[in-house]
Write an enzyme that holds these catalytic residues in place. Sequence first.
Site: not given
Ligand code: DLZ
Length: 212
Positions: A81, A107, A113
């Site tokens: 995201s 989530i 984070h």
């Molecule tokens: C790292 C991460 C985590 C822990 N959780 C999600 C999530 O629940 N949904 C999502 O879309 N992306 C998550 N990411 C990834 C981050 O959005 C992003 O891709 C990374 O921090 C790299 O910039």
Amino acid sequence: MASSIQAFVVQTPLLSSKTALQAADSDVSFDNLDGSQMRIGIIKTRWNEEHVNNLVAGIKKGLKECKVSDTNIFETSVPGSFELPMAARFLALTGTCDAIITTGVLIKGDTMHFEFIADAVAKGIMNIGLQTSTPVVFGVLTCQNEQQVKDRSTGDNNHGYDWGKTAVEMALLRTEALGGKKGEESKEMLAAMGFGKADEDSASKEKKSAFF
Ligand code: DLZ
């Protein structure tokens, strides 16, 4: 099409007696929208892919009900995201889409984070829309747990459906306000950026250059 003012009117009750599950229900109505001339970009995440694919199915259902043709739906993916605003900016700057839908699922975990990402993404997406005058739909679920995600991405309560219709309504509003850029040239530009059409099979998509 309804007037611009009418298009913005959303009836929201002042008091709600909804239970927690019902609170996930959609509470917005849409006029009959003619999106047959509209081009819509979908940028989806590969994080939480299964849920996101359900949302994309809902988005496409909403777009189809508004008569958006498969050949006018362009789709690509980013890792998570956090990447959605940047990808939306790149796409908006091409001037090839009348509206963009960014979609993903965040989530909540044990750390902060979630809060940082959710806030940054929401603000980022709003900024891209305002800076580029291309409507960018915030199709990101920000949930406490997986059950909340399922309640909002499946069955009759798939929020993607509303996001598809929102994109068409905002695309029509933008066209009314600014006019639209059309023509085969812009389709070629989208293809060069790695945006496949919604009706393309995945094998032929893989042959194309990546978006980034
Ligand atoms: C790292 C991460 C985590 C822990 N959780 C999600 C999530 O629940 N949904 C999502 O879309 N992306 C998550 N990411 C990834 C981050 O959005 C992003 O891709 C990374 O921090 C790299 O910039």
